[in-house]
Design a protein around this motif. Structure first.
Motif, PDB file in Angstrom:
ATOM      1  N   MET A   1       0.845  -1.178   0.000  1.00 12.71           N
ATOM      2  CA  MET A   1       0.000   0.000   0.000  1.00 12.71           C
ATOM      3  C   MET A   1       0.894   1.245   0.000  1.00 12.71           C
ATOM      4  SD  MET A   1      -3.035   0.751   2.621  1.00 12.71           S
ATOM      5  CE  MET A   1      -4.419   1.593   1.984  1.00 12.71           C
ATOM      6  N   SER A   2       0.567   2.204  -0.814  1.00 13.15           N
ATOM      7  CA  SER A   2       1.414   3.390  -0.939  1.00 13.15           C
ATOM      8  C   SER A   2       1.155   4.377   0.198  1.00 13.15           C
ATOM      9  CB  SER A   2       1.173   4.068  -2.290  1.00 13.15           C
ATOM     10  OG  SER A   2      -0.143   4.561  -2.349  1.00 13.15           O
ATOM     11  N   GLU A   3       2.151   5.186   0.446  1.00 14.91           N
ATOM     12  CA  GLU A   3       2.049   6.224   1.476  1.00 14.91           C
ATOM     13  C   GLU A   3       1.045   7.287   1.047  1.00 14.91           C
ATOM     14  OE1 GLU A   3       3.734   6.880   4.509  1.00 14.91           O
ATOM     15  OE2 GLU A   3       4.144   4.739   4.337  1.00 14.91           O
ATOM     16  N   PRO A   4       0.301   7.850   1.999  1.00 14.46           N
ATOM     17  CA  PRO A   4      -0.626   8.934   1.645  1.00 14.46           C
ATOM     18  C   PRO A   4       0.147  10.172   1.187  1.00 14.46           C
ATOM     19  CG  PRO A   4      -0.803   8.363   3.992  1.00 14.46           C
ATOM     20  CD  PRO A   4       0.237   7.485   3.399  1.00 14.46           C
ATOM     21  N   GLN A   5      -0.454  10.897   0.295  1.00  9.58           N
ATOM     22  CA  GLN A   5       0.129  12.147  -0.206  1.00  9.58           C
ATOM     23  C   GLN A   5      -0.130  13.228   0.848  1.00  9.58           C
ATOM     24  OE1 GLN A   5      -1.679  13.251  -3.928  1.00  9.58           O
ATOM     25  NE2 GLN A   5      -0.400  15.057  -4.171  1.00  9.58           N
ATOM     26  N   ARG A   6       0.930  13.903   1.292  1.00  9.13           N
ATOM     27  CA  ARG A   6       0.800  14.972   2.306  1.00  9.13           C
ATOM     28  C   ARG A   6       0.689  16.313   1.585  1.00  9.13           C
ATOM     29  NH1 ARG A   6       1.817  13.354   7.509  1.00  9.13           N
ATOM     30  NH2 ARG A   6       2.604  15.360   8.201  1.00  9.13           N
ATOM     31  N   LEU A   7      -0.345  17.066   1.963  1.00 10.65           N
ATOM     32  CA  LEU A   7      -0.656  18.327   1.287  1.00 10.65           C
ATOM     33  C   LEU A   7      -0.748  19.465   2.309  1.00 10.65           C
ATOM     34  CD1 LEU A   7      -3.608  16.824  -0.766  1.00 10.65           C
ATOM     35  CD2 LEU A   7      -1.258  17.124  -1.562  1.00 10.65           C
ATOM     36  N   ARG A   8      -0.316  20.645   1.871  1.00  8.75           N
ATOM     37  CA  ARG A   8      -0.406  21.849   2.713  1.00  8.75           C
ATOM     38  C   ARG A   8      -0.743  23.030   1.826  1.00  8.75           C
ATOM     39  NH1 ARG A   8       2.841  21.240   7.832  1.00  8.75           N
ATOM     40  NH2 ARG A   8       2.016  23.301   8.204  1.00  8.75           N
ATOM     41  N   TYR A   9      -1.262  24.077   2.468  1.00 10.56           N
ATOM     42  CA  TYR A   9      -1.460  25.329   1.736  1.00 10.56           C
ATOM     43  C   TYR A   9      -0.095  25.957   1.504  1.00 10.56           C
ATOM     44  CZ  TYR A   9      -6.486  25.122   2.262  1.00 10.56           C
ATOM     45  OH  TYR A   9      -7.797  24.744   2.159  1.00 10.56           O
ATOM     46  N   ALA A  10       0.076  26.606   0.361  1.00  7.87           N
ATOM     47  CA  ALA A  10       1.353  27.205  -0.017  1.00  7.87           C
ATOM     48  C   ALA A  10       1.740  28.313   0.964  1.00  7.87           C
ATOM     49  CB  ALA A  10       1.279  27.771  -1.435  1.00  7.87           C
ATOM     50  N   GLN A  11       3.007  28.331   1.330  1.00 10.12           N
ATOM     51  CA  GLN A  11       3.527  29.311   2.274  1.00 10.12           C
ATOM     52  C   GLN A  11       3.268  30.746   1.807  1.00 10.12           C
ATOM     53  OE1 GLN A  11       4.806  28.065   5.043  1.00 10.12           O
ATOM     54  NE2 GLN A  11       5.419  29.957   6.012  1.00 10.12           N
ATOM     55  N   ARG A  12       3.448  31.013   0.515  1.00 12.18           N
ATOM     56  CA  ARG A  12       3.270  32.380  -0.001  1.00 12.18           C
ATOM     57  C   ARG A  12       1.815  32.836   0.138  1.00 12.18           C
ATOM     58  NH1 ARG A  12       3.292  29.142  -4.255  1.00 12.18           N
ATOM     59  NH2 ARG A  12       1.727  29.378  -5.865  1.00 12.18           N
TER      60      ARG A  12
ATOM     61  N   LEU B   1      -4.970  28.394  11.484  1.00 10.40           N
ATOM     62  CA  LEU B   1      -5.434  27.005  11.463  1.00 10.40           C
ATOM     63  C   LEU B   1      -4.990  26.298  10.190  1.00 10.40           C
ATOM     64  CD1 LEU B   1      -9.056  27.283  12.911  1.00 10.40           C
ATOM     65  CD2 LEU B   1      -7.087  26.147  13.956  1.00 10.40           C
ATOM     66  N   ARG B   2      -5.101  26.981   9.067  1.00  9.01           N
ATOM     67  CA  ARG B   2      -4.642  26.395   7.796  1.00  9.01           C
ATOM     68  C   ARG B   2      -3.141  26.124   7.839  1.00  9.01           C
ATOM     69  NH1 ARG B   2      -7.069  29.126   2.521  1.00  9.01           N
ATOM     70  NH2 ARG B   2      -9.158  28.312   2.710  1.00  9.01           N
ATOM     71  N   HIS B   3      -2.406  27.056   8.434  1.00 12.02           N
ATOM     72  CA  HIS B   3      -0.955  26.938   8.520  1.00 12.02           C
ATOM     73  C   HIS B   3      -0.554  25.719   9.350  1.00 12.02           C
ATOM     74  CE1 HIS B   3       3.043  29.284   9.276  1.00 12.02           C
ATOM     75  NE2 HIS B   3       3.226  28.184   8.593  1.00 12.02           N
ATOM     76  N   MET B   4      -1.314  25.422  10.401  1.00  9.08           N
ATOM     77  CA  MET B   4      -0.995  24.315  11.301  1.00  9.08           C
ATOM     78  C   MET B   4      -1.549  22.973  10.825  1.00  9.08           C
ATOM     79  SD  MET B   4      -1.459  26.018  15.067  1.00  9.08           S
ATOM     80  CE  MET B   4      -2.932  26.987  14.766  1.00  9.08           C
ATOM     81  N   THR B   5      -2.325  22.955   9.769  1.00  7.54           N
ATOM     82  CA  THR B   5      -2.975  21.721   9.321  1.00  7.54           C
ATOM     83  C   THR B   5      -2.240  21.109   8.142  1.00  7.54           C
ATOM     84  OG1 THR B   5      -5.107  22.581  10.062  1.00  7.54           O
ATOM     85  CG2 THR B   5      -5.158  20.729   8.531  1.00  7.54           C
ATOM     86  N   VAL B   6      -2.027  19.814   8.237  1.00  5.62           N
ATOM     87  CA  VAL B   6      -1.482  19.017   7.143  1.00  5.62           C
ATOM     88  C   VAL B   6      -2.598  18.076   6.708  1.00  5.62           C
ATOM     89  CG1 VAL B   6       0.232  17.281   6.478  1.00  5.62           C
ATOM     90  CG2 VAL B   6       0.858  19.113   8.069  1.00  5.62           C
ATOM     91  N   TYR B   7      -2.763  17.923   5.409  1.00  6.66           N
ATOM     92  CA  TYR B   7      -3.796  17.043   4.870  1.00  6.66           C
ATOM     93  C   TYR B   7      -3.123  15.817   4.283  1.00  6.66           C
ATOM     94  CZ  TYR B   7      -6.691  21.157   5.377  1.00  6.66           C
ATOM     95  OH  TYR B   7      -7.355  22.231   5.896  1.00  6.66           O
TER      96      TYR B   7
ATOM     97  N   LEU C   1      -5.248  24.868  -2.026  1.00  9.55           N
ATOM     98  CA  LEU C   1      -4.512  23.772  -1.403  1.00  9.55           C
ATOM     99  C   LEU C   1      -3.781  22.984  -2.483  1.00  9.55           C
ATOM    100  CD1 LEU C   1      -3.890  22.025   1.135  1.00  9.55           C
ATOM    101  CD2 LEU C   1      -5.938  20.720   0.583  1.00  9.55           C
ATOM    102  N   ALA C   2      -2.499  22.745  -2.285  1.00 11.54           N
ATOM    103  CA  ALA C   2      -1.724  21.939  -3.229  1.00 11.54           C
ATOM    104  C   ALA C   2      -2.392  20.576  -3.357  1.00 11.54           C
ATOM    105  CB  ALA C   2      -0.292  21.783  -2.728  1.00 11.54           C
ATOM    106  N   GLY C   3      -2.540  20.077  -4.581  1.00  9.67           N
ATOM    107  CA  GLY C   3      -3.147  18.776  -4.803  1.00  9.67           C
ATOM    108  C   GLY C   3      -4.661  18.780  -4.803  1.00  9.67           C
ATOM    109  N   PHE C   4      -5.270  19.957  -4.898  1.00  7.89           N
ATOM    110  CA  PHE C   4      -6.730  20.061  -4.861  1.00  7.89           C
ATOM    111  C   PHE C   4      -7.383  19.194  -5.934  1.00  7.89           C
ATOM    112  CE2 PHE C   4     -10.770  22.149  -6.008  1.00  7.89           C
ATOM    113  CZ  PHE C   4     -11.397  22.169  -4.768  1.00  7.89           C
TER     114      PHE C   4
END
Length: 175
Positions: free
Chosen positions: A1-12, A61-67, A133-136
């Motif tokens: 099983m593959s690892e989940p893709q980790r996504l975050r909002y772009a820093q900029r 909250l967005r900054h602290m959240t990883v999807y 969000l990256a990967g939307f």
């Protein structure tokens, strides 16, 4: 099983939102704090300043959240953690919000004339993300596939927005 893709909002994007929130809050909250103003002006500026402060908290909250996007579902990891399993997907809504300029020019979704907001529900848990969000697109693709497997009926607005994003076949199958 593959690892989940980790996504975050772009820093900029987050930095720009922090700057907007800080500027708006300071411009609105500064005068009541440092100048003598009438009660009505104080109340109005404080109310508007509070909106900017809430926007700043939302940005934090967005900054602290990883999807995490995986084969089993979609997860938000952070202060407001939630998990939506693809097998338990009970609702999917995709909304489009245009900018004032886009509404004036009657533009369709183009990525720069507005933004999409995806809400996924699994029973009582829900996750809401927007198109910055990256990967939307990957999230939407996985959600549409899960909706199709679940036989989930999508509302007309969601189907139209999926079609605007290029998910025409998926939108028809899932709707």
């Amino acid at each position: 099983m593959s690892e989940p893709q980790r996504l975050r909002y772009a820093q900029r994007d987050l930095v720009a939102d922090y700057l907007r929130a800080s500027f708006g809050a300071s411009i609105c909250l500064g005068p009541p704090l440092f100048l003598e103003t009438t009660p009505v002006v104080t109340w109005v500026l404080t109310a508007i300043g509070a909106v900017f402060a809430v926007f700043g908290l939302r940005t934090a909250l967005r900054h602290m959240t990883v999807y995490e996007l995986g084969a089993a579902g979609f997860r938000a990891l952070g202060p407001r953690s939630a998990t939506v399993s693809w097998s338990g997907l009970s609702a999917m809504n995709l909304a489009y919000f245009s900018t004032r300029k886009a509404r004036r020019e009657r533009l369709k979704f183009s990525g720069t004339s507005g933004w999409m907001e995806l809400t996924l529900r699994d029973g009582t848990q829900a996750i809401k993300v927007d198109s910055s969000l990256a990967g939307f697109d990957d999230i939407v693709h996985s959600a549409v596939a899960a909706a199709r497997r679940q036989g989930l009926k999508l509302n007309a607005v969601t189907r139209a927005n999926l079609a605007a994003m290029g998910f025409v076949d998926d939108a028809e199958d899932a709707g």
